[in-house]
Design an enzyme around this catalytic site. Structure first.
Site, PDB file in Angstrom:
ATOM      1  N   LYS A 271       0.846  -1.201   0.000  1.00 46.88           N
ATOM      2  CA  LYS A 271       0.000   0.000   0.000  1.00 46.88           C
ATOM      3  C   LYS A 271       0.878   1.247   0.000  1.00 46.88           C
ATOM      4  O   LYS A 271       1.600   1.502   0.957  1.00 46.88           O
ATOM      5  CB  LYS A 271      -0.912   0.040   1.223  1.00 46.88           C
ATOM      6  CG  LYS A 271      -1.978   1.163   1.121  1.00 46.88           C
ATOM      7  CD  LYS A 271      -2.680   1.418   2.432  1.00 46.88           C
ATOM      8  CE  LYS A 271      -2.035   2.543   3.208  1.00 46.88           C
ATOM      9  NZ  LYS A 271      -2.158   3.884   2.552  1.00 46.88           N
TER      10      LYS A 271
ATOM     11  N   GLY B 161       6.948   5.276   8.238  1.00 54.23           N
ATOM     12  CA  GLY B 161       6.003   6.358   8.470  1.00 54.23           C
ATOM     13  C   GLY B 161       6.153   6.922   9.862  1.00 54.23           C
ATOM     14  O   GLY B 161       7.216   6.826  10.476  1.00 54.23           O
TER      15      GLY B 161
ATOM     16  N   THR C 232       1.745   5.863  14.137  1.00 52.86           N
ATOM     17  CA  THR C 232       1.193   4.813  13.283  1.00 52.86           C
ATOM     18  C   THR C 232       1.957   3.510  13.474  1.00 52.86           C
ATOM     19  O   THR C 232       1.361   2.428  13.512  1.00 52.86           O
ATOM     20  CB  THR C 232       1.242   5.244  11.803  1.00 52.86           C
ATOM     21  OG1 THR C 232       0.578   6.499  11.654  1.00 52.86           O
ATOM     22  CG2 THR C 232       0.562   4.213  10.918  1.00 52.86           C
TER      23      THR C 232
ATOM     24  N   GLU D  82      10.322   1.602  10.310  1.00 53.68           N
ATOM     25  CA  GLU D  82      11.227   2.744  10.153  1.00 53.68           C
ATOM     26  C   GLU D  82      10.380   3.981  10.378  1.00 53.68           C
ATOM     27  O   GLU D  82       9.538   4.325   9.554  1.00 53.68           O
ATOM     28  CB  GLU D  82      11.871   2.734   8.763  1.00 53.68           C
ATOM     29  CG  GLU D  82      13.134   3.580   8.667  1.00 53.68           C
ATOM     30  CD  GLU D  82      12.831   5.036   8.392  1.00 53.68           C
ATOM     31  OE1 GLU D  82      12.870   5.846   9.361  1.00 53.68           O
ATOM     32  OE2 GLU D  82      12.549   5.380   7.250  1.00 53.68           O
TER      33      GLU D  82
ATOM     34  N   CYS E 251      12.961  11.958   6.521  1.00 52.95           N
ATOM     35  CA  CYS E 251      13.163  11.575   7.926  1.00 52.95           C
ATOM     36  C   CYS E 251      14.606  11.746   8.364  1.00 52.95           C
ATOM     37  O   CYS E 251      14.904  11.759   9.557  1.00 52.95           O
ATOM     38  CB  CYS E 251      12.723  10.127   8.150  1.00 52.95           C
ATOM     39  SG  CYS E 251      13.560   8.927   7.087  1.00 52.95           S
TER      40      CYS E 251
ATOM     41  N   GLU F 279       8.892  15.951  16.029  1.00 54.88           N
ATOM     42  CA  GLU F 279       9.184  15.923  14.594  1.00 54.88           C
ATOM     43  C   GLU F 279       8.204  16.825  13.848  1.00 54.88           C
ATOM     44  O   GLU F 279       6.992  16.631  13.922  1.00 54.88           O
ATOM     45  CB  GLU F 279       9.092  14.492  14.066  1.00 54.88           C
ATOM     46  CG  GLU F 279       9.491  14.380  12.605  1.00 54.88           C
ATOM     47  CD  GLU F 279       9.433  12.955  12.080  1.00 54.88           C
ATOM     48  OE1 GLU F 279      10.299  12.577  11.280  1.00 54.88           O
ATOM     49  OE2 GLU F 279       8.506  12.220  12.481  1.00 54.88           O
TER      50      GLU F 279
END
Length: 479
Positions: free
Chosen positions: A173, A226, A230, A248, A282, A383
Protein backbone atom coordinates in the site's frame (compact mmCIF):
# COMPACT_ATOMS: atom_id res chain seq x y z
CA UNK A 1 -7.10 10.44 -13.93
CA UNK A 2 -8.59 7.44 -12.09
CA UNK A 3 -6.01 5.09 -10.54
CA UNK A 4 -6.89 1.42 -10.05
CA UNK A 5 -5.68 -1.36 -7.80
CA UNK A 6 -3.11 -3.76 -9.25
CA UNK A 7 -4.17 -7.25 -8.21
CA UNK A 8 -3.12 -10.55 -9.78
CA UNK A 9 -1.44 -8.70 -12.63
CA UNK A 10 -4.52 -6.69 -13.59
CA UNK A 11 -5.80 -3.19 -12.89
CA UNK A 12 -9.21 -3.36 -11.24
CA UNK A 13 -11.69 -1.02 -9.55
CA UNK A 14 -12.25 -1.25 -5.79
CA UNK A 15 -14.98 -3.74 -4.91
CA UNK A 16 -17.03 -1.02 -3.20
CA UNK A 17 -16.63 1.33 -6.16
CA UNK A 18 -15.70 4.07 -3.69
CA UNK A 19 -13.00 6.59 -4.54
CA UNK A 20 -10.82 9.21 -2.85
CA UNK A 21 -9.68 12.55 -4.34
CA UNK A 22 -6.03 12.95 -5.27
CA UNK A 23 -4.72 16.52 -4.89
CA UNK A 24 -1.85 18.17 -6.74
CA UNK A 25 0.11 20.01 -4.01
CA UNK A 26 1.43 22.66 -6.39
CA UNK A 27 -2.08 23.84 -7.34
CA UNK A 28 -4.24 22.65 -4.45
CA UNK A 29 -6.64 21.13 -6.99
CA UNK A 30 -7.99 17.59 -7.36
CA UNK A 31 -6.43 16.01 -10.42
CA UNK A 32 -7.50 12.40 -10.03
CA UNK A 33 -9.13 9.70 -7.94
CA UNK A 34 -7.78 6.62 -6.17
CA UNK A 35 -9.55 3.51 -4.85
CA UNK A 36 -10.93 3.72 -1.33
CA UNK A 37 -10.14 0.05 -0.80
CA UNK A 38 -11.36 -2.01 2.14
CA UNK A 39 -10.71 -5.43 3.68
CA UNK A 40 -12.38 -7.16 0.70
CA UNK A 41 -9.89 -5.66 -1.74
CA UNK A 42 -7.03 -6.61 0.59
CA UNK A 43 -8.40 -10.15 0.92
CA UNK A 44 -8.48 -10.42 -2.88
CA UNK A 45 -4.86 -9.27 -3.07
CA UNK A 46 -3.79 -11.67 -0.31
CA UNK A 47 -5.53 -14.53 -2.11
CA UNK A 48 -3.64 -13.70 -5.32
CA UNK A 49 -0.37 -13.62 -3.39
CA UNK A 50 -1.06 -16.97 -1.70
CA UNK A 51 -1.86 -18.53 -5.07
CA UNK A 52 1.37 -17.24 -6.62
CA UNK A 53 3.66 -17.91 -3.65
CA UNK A 54 4.66 -21.56 -4.04
CA UNK A 55 5.70 -21.19 -7.66
CA UNK A 56 7.53 -17.89 -7.06
CA UNK A 57 9.32 -19.21 -3.98
CA UNK A 58 10.60 -22.13 -6.06
CA UNK A 59 11.60 -19.98 -9.02
CA UNK A 60 15.32 -20.15 -9.70
CA UNK A 61 17.20 -17.26 -8.07
CA UNK A 62 18.76 -16.29 -11.38
CA UNK A 63 15.31 -15.99 -12.96
CA UNK A 64 14.10 -13.80 -10.11
CA UNK A 65 17.25 -11.71 -10.53
CA UNK A 66 16.60 -11.33 -14.24
CA UNK A 67 13.04 -10.09 -13.69
CA UNK A 68 14.13 -7.56 -11.06
CA UNK A 69 16.84 -6.33 -13.43
CA UNK A 70 14.18 -5.92 -16.14
CA UNK A 71 12.13 -3.76 -13.75
CA UNK A 72 15.20 -1.67 -12.94
CA UNK A 73 15.97 -1.15 -16.62
CA UNK A 74 12.40 -0.17 -17.47
CA UNK A 75 12.26 2.32 -14.61
CA UNK A 76 15.45 3.95 -15.83
CA UNK A 77 14.17 4.02 -19.42
CA UNK A 78 10.99 5.74 -18.23
CA UNK A 79 12.77 8.10 -15.83
CA UNK A 80 11.36 11.31 -17.33
CA UNK A 81 7.73 10.15 -17.13
CA UNK A 82 8.08 8.77 -13.62
CA UNK A 83 9.91 11.87 -12.37
CA UNK A 84 7.23 14.17 -13.75
CA UNK A 85 4.51 12.03 -12.19
CA UNK A 86 6.33 12.13 -8.85
CA UNK A 87 6.80 15.90 -8.93
CA UNK A 88 3.14 16.53 -9.74
CA UNK A 89 1.86 14.01 -7.18
CA UNK A 90 4.21 14.95 -4.32
CA UNK A 91 5.07 18.62 -4.92
CA UNK A 92 8.83 18.08 -4.95
CA UNK A 93 11.02 19.79 -7.56
CA UNK A 94 11.20 17.86 -10.82
CA UNK A 95 14.99 18.14 -10.74
CA UNK A 96 15.05 16.30 -7.40
CA UNK A 97 12.80 13.52 -8.65
CA UNK A 98 14.99 13.10 -11.73
CA UNK A 99 18.24 13.18 -9.78
CA UNK A 100 17.28 11.17 -6.70
CA UNK A 101 13.86 9.54 -6.44
CA UNK A 102 13.49 7.61 -9.70
CA UNK A 103 17.17 6.64 -10.14
CA UNK A 104 17.15 5.33 -6.56
CA UNK A 105 13.96 3.33 -7.21
CA UNK A 106 15.68 1.73 -10.20
CA UNK A 107 18.80 1.10 -8.11
CA UNK A 108 16.71 -0.63 -5.43
CA UNK A 109 15.58 -3.29 -7.88
CA UNK A 110 19.01 -3.59 -9.47
CA UNK A 111 20.77 -3.90 -6.11
CA UNK A 112 18.53 -6.67 -4.79
CA UNK A 113 18.58 -8.41 -8.17
CA UNK A 114 22.32 -8.87 -7.55
CA UNK A 115 22.16 -9.26 -3.77
CA UNK A 116 19.87 -12.28 -3.88
CA UNK A 117 22.39 -14.18 -6.03
CA UNK A 118 25.02 -13.63 -3.31
CA UNK A 119 22.78 -14.39 -0.34
CA UNK A 120 24.20 -17.65 0.99
CA UNK A 121 23.44 -20.02 3.81
CA UNK A 122 25.76 -20.95 6.68
CA UNK A 123 27.29 -24.33 7.53
CA UNK A 124 29.26 -25.52 10.57
CA UNK A 125 31.03 -28.80 11.13
CA UNK A 126 30.78 -30.07 14.73
CA UNK A 127 34.24 -31.56 15.10
CA UNK A 128 34.29 -34.64 17.31
CA UNK A 129 30.52 -35.06 17.16
CA UNK A 130 30.34 -36.29 13.60
CA UNK A 131 27.77 -33.75 12.49
CA UNK A 132 27.24 -30.83 10.15
CA UNK A 133 24.79 -28.01 10.85
CA UNK A 134 23.57 -25.95 7.95
CA UNK A 135 21.00 -23.16 7.72
CA UNK A 136 18.28 -22.87 5.12
CA UNK A 137 16.59 -19.54 4.49
CA UNK A 138 13.05 -19.79 3.16
CA UNK A 139 10.78 -16.93 2.06
CA UNK A 140 8.08 -16.10 4.59
CA UNK A 141 5.06 -16.18 2.28
CA UNK A 142 2.73 -13.21 1.89
CA UNK A 143 4.19 -9.98 3.29
CA UNK A 144 2.78 -6.49 3.65
CA UNK A 145 4.72 -3.39 2.61
CA UNK A 146 3.36 0.04 3.56
CA UNK A 147 5.25 3.15 2.47
CA UNK A 148 5.00 6.92 3.13
CA UNK A 149 4.37 9.98 0.99
CA UNK A 150 7.69 11.84 1.25
CA UNK A 151 9.79 9.64 -1.06
CA UNK A 152 6.96 7.70 -2.71
CA UNK A 153 8.55 5.35 -5.27
CA UNK A 154 12.00 5.49 -3.63
CA UNK A 155 10.73 3.94 -0.36
CA UNK A 156 8.00 1.82 -1.96
CA UNK A 157 10.59 -0.07 -4.01
CA UNK A 158 13.04 -0.17 -1.07
CA UNK A 159 10.60 -2.60 0.56
CA UNK A 160 9.18 -4.44 -2.42
CA UNK A 161 12.47 -5.27 -4.15
CA UNK A 162 14.06 -7.34 -1.31
CA UNK A 163 10.73 -8.97 -0.48
CA UNK A 164 10.15 -10.38 -3.95
CA UNK A 165 13.86 -11.05 -4.52
CA UNK A 166 13.77 -13.35 -1.48
CA UNK A 167 10.84 -15.28 -2.97
CA UNK A 168 7.91 -13.70 -1.14
CA UNK A 169 4.70 -12.35 -2.60
CA UNK A 170 3.71 -8.83 -1.61
CA UNK A 171 0.57 -6.91 -0.80
CA UNK A 172 1.69 -3.28 -0.86
CA UNK A 173 0.00 0.00 0.00
CA UNK A 174 1.50 3.34 -1.03
CA UNK A 175 0.44 6.50 0.75
CA UNK A 176 -3.00 7.66 -0.33
CA UNK A 177 -1.48 11.15 -0.61
CA UNK A 178 1.05 10.12 -3.31
CA UNK A 179 -0.24 7.04 -5.17
CA UNK A 180 0.71 7.80 -8.77
CA UNK A 181 4.15 6.24 -9.24
CA UNK A 182 3.11 3.09 -7.36
CA UNK A 183 0.25 2.77 -9.84
CA UNK A 184 2.64 3.23 -12.76
CA UNK A 185 4.99 0.62 -11.28
CA UNK A 186 2.32 -2.03 -11.88
CA UNK A 187 2.59 -1.44 -15.62
CA UNK A 188 6.37 -1.75 -15.45
CA UNK A 189 6.19 -5.03 -13.49
CA UNK A 190 3.84 -6.58 -16.01
CA UNK A 191 6.08 -5.53 -18.90
CA UNK A 192 9.15 -6.88 -17.07
CA UNK A 193 7.60 -10.35 -16.80
CA UNK A 194 6.81 -10.45 -13.08
CA UNK A 195 4.32 -13.31 -12.62
CA UNK A 196 0.75 -12.51 -11.66
CA UNK A 197 0.13 -12.24 -7.94
CA UNK A 198 3.76 -11.74 -6.91
CA UNK A 199 3.15 -8.03 -6.39
CA UNK A 200 -0.28 -6.62 -5.57
CA UNK A 201 -0.78 -2.89 -5.02
CA UNK A 202 -3.86 -1.82 -3.08
CA UNK A 203 -4.70 1.87 -2.65
CA UNK A 204 -6.60 3.46 0.19
CA UNK A 205 -6.48 4.97 3.66
CA UNK A 206 -4.19 3.79 6.41
CA UNK A 207 -6.99 3.20 8.92
CA UNK A 208 -8.90 0.98 6.48
CA UNK A 209 -6.67 -0.47 3.76
CA UNK A 210 -3.49 -0.37 5.83
CA UNK A 211 -5.17 -1.86 8.86
CA UNK A 212 -6.67 -4.62 6.73
CA UNK A 213 -3.19 -5.59 5.53
CA UNK A 214 -1.71 -5.54 9.04
CA UNK A 215 -4.56 -7.53 10.61
CA UNK A 216 -4.90 -10.16 7.86
CA UNK A 217 -3.80 -13.51 9.33
CA UNK A 218 -2.28 -14.66 6.04
CA UNK A 219 0.12 -11.68 5.92
CA UNK A 220 3.11 -13.00 7.87
CA UNK A 221 5.35 -9.91 8.00
CA UNK A 222 4.92 -6.14 7.88
CA UNK A 223 7.47 -3.61 6.66
CA UNK A 224 6.31 -0.07 7.40
CA UNK A 225 7.84 3.38 7.02
CA UNK A 226 6.00 6.36 8.47
CA UNK A 227 5.11 8.14 11.66
CA UNK A 228 5.91 6.82 15.13
CA UNK A 229 2.27 6.89 16.27
CA UNK A 230 1.19 4.81 13.28
CA UNK A 231 4.08 2.42 13.86
CA UNK A 232 2.94 1.91 17.45
CA UNK A 233 -0.61 1.23 16.26
CA UNK A 234 0.68 -1.34 13.77
CA UNK A 235 2.73 -3.04 16.46
CA UNK A 236 -0.32 -3.33 18.72
CA UNK A 237 -2.16 -5.25 16.00
CA UNK A 238 0.73 -7.28 14.60
CA UNK A 239 2.56 -8.31 17.78
CA UNK A 240 -0.20 -10.55 19.23
CA UNK A 241 -0.34 -12.30 15.85
CA UNK A 242 3.46 -12.89 16.01
CA UNK A 243 4.12 -11.25 12.66
CA UNK A 244 7.65 -10.17 11.81
CA UNK A 245 7.92 -6.39 12.04
CA UNK A 246 10.23 -3.83 10.49
CA UNK A 247 9.31 -0.28 11.47
CA UNK A 248 11.23 2.74 10.15
CA UNK A 249 9.67 5.67 11.97
CA UNK A 250 10.30 9.32 12.84
CA UNK A 251 13.44 11.32 13.40
CA UNK A 252 14.62 14.53 15.03
CA UNK A 253 18.17 14.46 13.85
CA UNK A 254 21.04 16.56 15.23
CA UNK A 255 23.49 18.32 12.93
CA UNK A 256 26.56 19.07 15.07
CA UNK A 257 29.02 21.61 13.68
CA UNK A 258 32.46 22.08 15.25
CA UNK A 259 34.76 25.02 14.52
CA UNK A 260 37.44 22.79 12.97
CA UNK A 261 35.18 21.62 10.13
CA UNK A 262 35.66 22.35 6.43
CA UNK A 263 33.40 25.38 6.68
CA UNK A 264 32.31 25.93 3.08
CA UNK A 265 31.56 22.27 2.49
CA UNK A 266 29.63 22.14 5.75
CA UNK A 267 27.57 25.23 4.85
CA UNK A 268 26.56 23.93 1.41
CA UNK A 269 25.66 20.51 2.77
CA UNK A 270 23.76 21.89 5.76
CA UNK A 271 21.46 23.83 3.43
CA UNK A 272 20.70 20.55 1.65
CA UNK A 273 20.32 18.51 4.83
CA UNK A 274 17.91 21.11 6.18
CA UNK A 275 15.60 21.72 3.23
CA UNK A 276 15.88 18.95 0.63
CA UNK A 277 12.42 17.77 -0.40
CA UNK A 278 10.98 20.71 1.58
CA UNK A 279 12.47 19.18 4.73
CA UNK A 280 10.17 16.19 4.27
CA UNK A 281 12.86 13.54 4.71
CA UNK A 282 13.16 11.57 7.93
CA UNK A 283 16.95 12.04 7.71
CA UNK A 284 16.98 15.85 7.54
CA UNK A 285 19.14 17.51 10.18
CA UNK A 286 16.43 19.61 11.80
CA UNK A 287 18.35 20.50 15.01
CA UNK A 288 21.52 22.43 14.16
CA UNK A 289 24.06 22.86 16.96
CA UNK A 290 27.01 25.15 16.19
CA UNK A 291 30.17 25.61 18.26
CA UNK A 292 30.06 29.00 19.94
CA UNK A 293 33.21 30.43 18.31
CA UNK A 294 31.72 30.23 14.78
CA UNK A 295 28.04 30.59 15.66
CA UNK A 296 27.55 34.22 14.58
CA UNK A 297 29.38 33.67 11.28
CA UNK A 298 27.35 30.54 10.60
CA UNK A 299 24.07 32.27 11.40
CA UNK A 300 24.80 35.12 8.98
CA UNK A 301 26.01 32.85 6.18
CA UNK A 302 23.23 30.29 6.65
CA UNK A 303 20.47 32.91 6.46
CA UNK A 304 22.04 34.32 3.29
CA UNK A 305 22.19 30.88 1.64
CA UNK A 306 18.68 29.87 2.67
CA UNK A 307 17.11 33.16 1.59
CA UNK A 308 18.46 32.51 -1.91
CA UNK A 309 16.54 29.24 -2.25
CA UNK A 310 13.77 29.69 -4.80
CA UNK A 311 10.30 28.50 -3.82
CA UNK A 312 8.43 27.79 -7.04
CA UNK A 313 6.22 25.49 -9.08
CA UNK A 314 7.87 22.03 -8.94
CA UNK A 315 8.17 21.68 -12.72
CA UNK A 316 10.17 24.91 -13.06
CA UNK A 317 13.73 24.13 -14.10
CA UNK A 318 15.26 26.24 -11.35
CA UNK A 319 12.94 25.18 -8.52
CA UNK A 320 14.82 24.48 -5.28
CA UNK A 321 11.84 24.33 -2.91
CA UNK A 322 8.54 22.95 -4.17
CA UNK A 323 5.17 22.53 -2.49
CA UNK A 324 4.49 20.70 0.75
CA UNK A 325 2.56 17.50 0.24
CA UNK A 326 -0.89 18.60 1.47
CA UNK A 327 -2.88 21.50 2.90
CA UNK A 328 -3.21 19.68 6.22
CA UNK A 329 0.54 19.16 6.44
CA UNK A 330 1.28 22.78 5.54
CA UNK A 331 -1.02 23.97 8.33
CA UNK A 332 0.65 21.59 10.78
CA UNK A 333 4.15 22.86 9.92
CA UNK A 334 3.07 26.52 10.19
CA UNK A 335 1.51 25.79 13.58
CA UNK A 336 4.91 24.69 14.89
CA UNK A 337 6.42 28.02 13.85
CA UNK A 338 3.75 29.78 15.89
CA UNK A 339 4.43 27.50 18.87
CA UNK A 340 8.16 28.23 18.64
CA UNK A 341 7.60 31.98 18.71
CA UNK A 342 5.30 31.66 21.73
CA UNK A 343 8.10 29.75 23.45
CA UNK A 344 10.50 32.61 22.80
CA UNK A 345 12.27 31.45 19.63
CA UNK A 346 13.70 34.11 17.34
CA UNK A 347 12.39 33.77 13.78
CA UNK A 348 15.48 34.46 11.66
CA UNK A 349 13.96 33.72 8.25
CA UNK A 350 10.78 32.39 6.67
CA UNK A 351 7.91 31.05 8.73
CA UNK A 352 5.28 32.09 6.19
CA UNK A 353 3.18 30.62 3.44
CA UNK A 354 4.23 31.64 -0.08
CA UNK A 355 1.88 32.55 -2.92
CA UNK A 356 3.15 31.59 -6.38
CA UNK A 357 1.65 33.47 -9.32
CA UNK A 358 -0.62 31.17 -11.28
CA UNK A 359 -0.62 28.60 -8.47
CA UNK A 360 -2.14 30.65 -5.67
CA UNK A 361 -3.82 27.65 -3.99
CA UNK A 362 -0.64 25.56 -3.83
CA UNK A 363 0.90 24.47 -0.53
CA UNK A 364 4.06 26.57 -0.57
CA UNK A 365 6.11 27.76 2.40
CA UNK A 366 9.37 29.65 2.86
CA UNK A 367 12.27 27.64 4.30
CA UNK A 368 12.35 28.61 7.95
CA UNK A 369 15.17 29.18 10.46
CA UNK A 370 14.39 29.45 14.17
CA UNK A 371 16.96 30.44 16.78
CA UNK A 372 16.10 28.68 20.03
CA UNK A 373 17.43 29.12 23.56
CA UNK A 374 16.95 25.59 24.84
CA UNK A 375 16.93 22.12 23.36
CA UNK A 376 13.95 21.28 25.57
CA UNK A 377 11.53 23.43 23.55
CA UNK A 378 8.71 21.75 21.64
CA UNK A 379 10.17 22.44 18.18
CA UNK A 380 13.39 20.70 19.20
CA UNK A 381 11.65 17.70 20.70
CA UNK A 382 8.86 16.91 18.24
CA UNK A 383 9.18 15.92 14.59
CA UNK A 384 7.92 18.73 12.34
CA UNK A 385 8.78 17.10 8.99
CA UNK A 386 8.84 20.29 7.00
CA UNK A 387 11.14 23.13 5.88
CA UNK A 388 11.90 24.21 9.45
CA UNK A 389 15.22 24.01 11.31
CA UNK A 390 16.38 25.32 14.66
CA UNK A 391 19.86 26.63 15.43
CA UNK A 392 21.60 27.20 18.75
CA UNK A 393 25.21 27.48 19.96
CA UNK A 394 27.08 25.08 22.23
CA UNK A 395 30.22 25.44 24.33
CA UNK A 396 31.51 21.93 25.00
CA UNK A 397 31.45 18.38 23.64
CA UNK A 398 29.63 17.17 26.75
CA UNK A 399 26.91 19.79 26.36
CA UNK A 400 26.19 19.10 22.69
CA UNK A 401 26.30 15.32 23.14
CA UNK A 402 23.71 15.57 25.89
CA UNK A 403 21.48 17.74 23.68
CA UNK A 404 21.93 15.46 20.68
CA UNK A 405 20.65 12.49 22.70
CA UNK A 406 17.91 14.38 24.53
CA UNK A 407 15.06 13.45 22.17
CA UNK A 408 13.02 10.25 22.03
CA UNK A 409 14.15 9.64 18.45
CA UNK A 410 17.39 8.10 17.24
CA UNK A 411 17.43 7.79 13.47
CA UNK A 412 20.47 9.71 12.18
CA UNK A 413 23.06 12.32 13.13
CA UNK A 414 25.58 14.44 11.26
CA UNK A 415 28.92 15.55 12.70
CA UNK A 416 31.20 18.16 11.17
CA UNK A 417 34.75 17.94 12.48
CA UNK A 418 38.29 17.07 11.41
CA UNK A 419 39.24 15.79 14.87
CA UNK A 420 39.66 12.02 14.63
CA UNK A 421 39.38 11.36 18.35
CA UNK A 422 36.17 13.39 18.54
CA UNK A 423 34.78 11.63 15.45
CA UNK A 424 35.28 8.19 16.97
CA UNK A 425 33.90 9.23 20.35
CA UNK A 426 30.77 10.92 19.01
CA UNK A 427 30.09 8.17 16.48
CA UNK A 428 30.02 5.70 19.36
CA UNK A 429 28.11 7.80 21.90
CA UNK A 430 25.39 9.35 19.74
CA UNK A 431 22.12 7.42 20.01
CA UNK A 432 21.31 6.92 16.34
CA UNK A 433 21.18 4.16 13.78
CA UNK A 434 23.14 6.19 11.20
CA UNK A 435 25.98 8.67 11.76
CA UNK A 436 27.37 10.78 8.94
CA UNK A 437 30.71 12.50 9.43
CA UNK A 438 31.50 15.44 7.14
CA UNK A 439 28.71 14.44 4.76
CA UNK A 440 24.97 13.81 4.62
CA UNK A 441 22.71 11.35 2.80
CA UNK A 442 25.67 9.45 1.36
CA UNK A 443 24.17 5.96 1.19
CA UNK A 444 25.66 2.58 0.37
CA UNK A 445 22.80 0.14 -0.20
CA UNK A 446 24.82 -2.69 1.33
CA UNK A 447 24.71 -1.10 4.78
CA UNK A 448 21.98 -1.50 7.43
CA UNK A 449 19.44 1.31 7.63
CA UNK A 450 17.18 2.09 10.60
CA UNK A 451 16.95 3.79 13.96
CA UNK A 452 16.88 3.30 17.70
CA UNK A 453 14.48 4.44 20.43
CA UNK A 454 11.21 5.75 18.94
CA UNK A 455 12.71 5.78 15.45
CA UNK A 456 11.80 2.15 14.96
CA UNK A 457 12.82 -1.47 15.13
CA UNK A 458 14.71 -3.62 12.67
CA UNK A 459 17.04 -2.72 9.82
CA UNK A 460 16.59 -2.44 6.08
CA UNK A 461 19.20 -2.58 3.33
CA UNK A 462 21.68 -5.17 2.06
CA UNK A 463 21.51 -8.63 3.55
CA UNK A 464 19.64 -7.21 6.57
CA UNK A 465 16.56 -6.81 4.37
CA UNK A 466 16.93 -10.29 2.88
CA UNK A 467 17.26 -11.74 6.39
CA UNK A 468 14.09 -9.96 7.44
CA UNK A 469 12.13 -11.32 4.49
CA UNK A 470 13.26 -14.93 5.10
CA UNK A 471 12.96 -17.43 7.93
CA UNK A 472 16.07 -19.40 8.96
CA UNK A 473 15.87 -23.15 9.51
CA UNK A 474 18.76 -25.08 11.03
CA UNK A 475 19.38 -28.64 9.83
CA UNK A 476 21.68 -30.93 11.87
CA UNK A 477 23.04 -33.87 9.88
CA UNK A 478 24.93 -36.55 11.78
CA UNK A 479 27.30 -38.51 9.59
Amino acid sequence: MRIKNYINGEFIDPISNKWLPNYEPATGKVYGEIPNSNEKDVALAVSASKEAFKKWANTDVNERSKILTNIADLLFENLENFAKAEAIDNGKPLSLAKRVDIPRASDNFRFFAHAITQFGSEAYESIGKGAINYTLRHPIGVVGCISPWNLPLYLFTWKIAPAIAAGNCVVAKPSEVTPMTAYLLGEICTEAGLPKGVLNIVHGLGQTTGNAIVSNDDVKAISFTGGTKTGAAIARVAAPKFKKLSLELGGKNPNIIFADCDYNQMLETTVLSSFSNQGQICLCGSRIFVEESIYQKFKTDFIKKVSALKVSYPLDNDAKIGALVSKQHLEKVLSYVAIAQKEGANLLYGGKRVTIKGYENGYYMLPTILEVKSDNCIVNQEEIFGPVVTIMPFKSEEEVLQMANSVRYGLSATIWTNNLKRTLYFSREIEAGIVWVNTWMLRDLRTPFGGVKDSGIGREGGFEALRFFTEPKNVCLKY
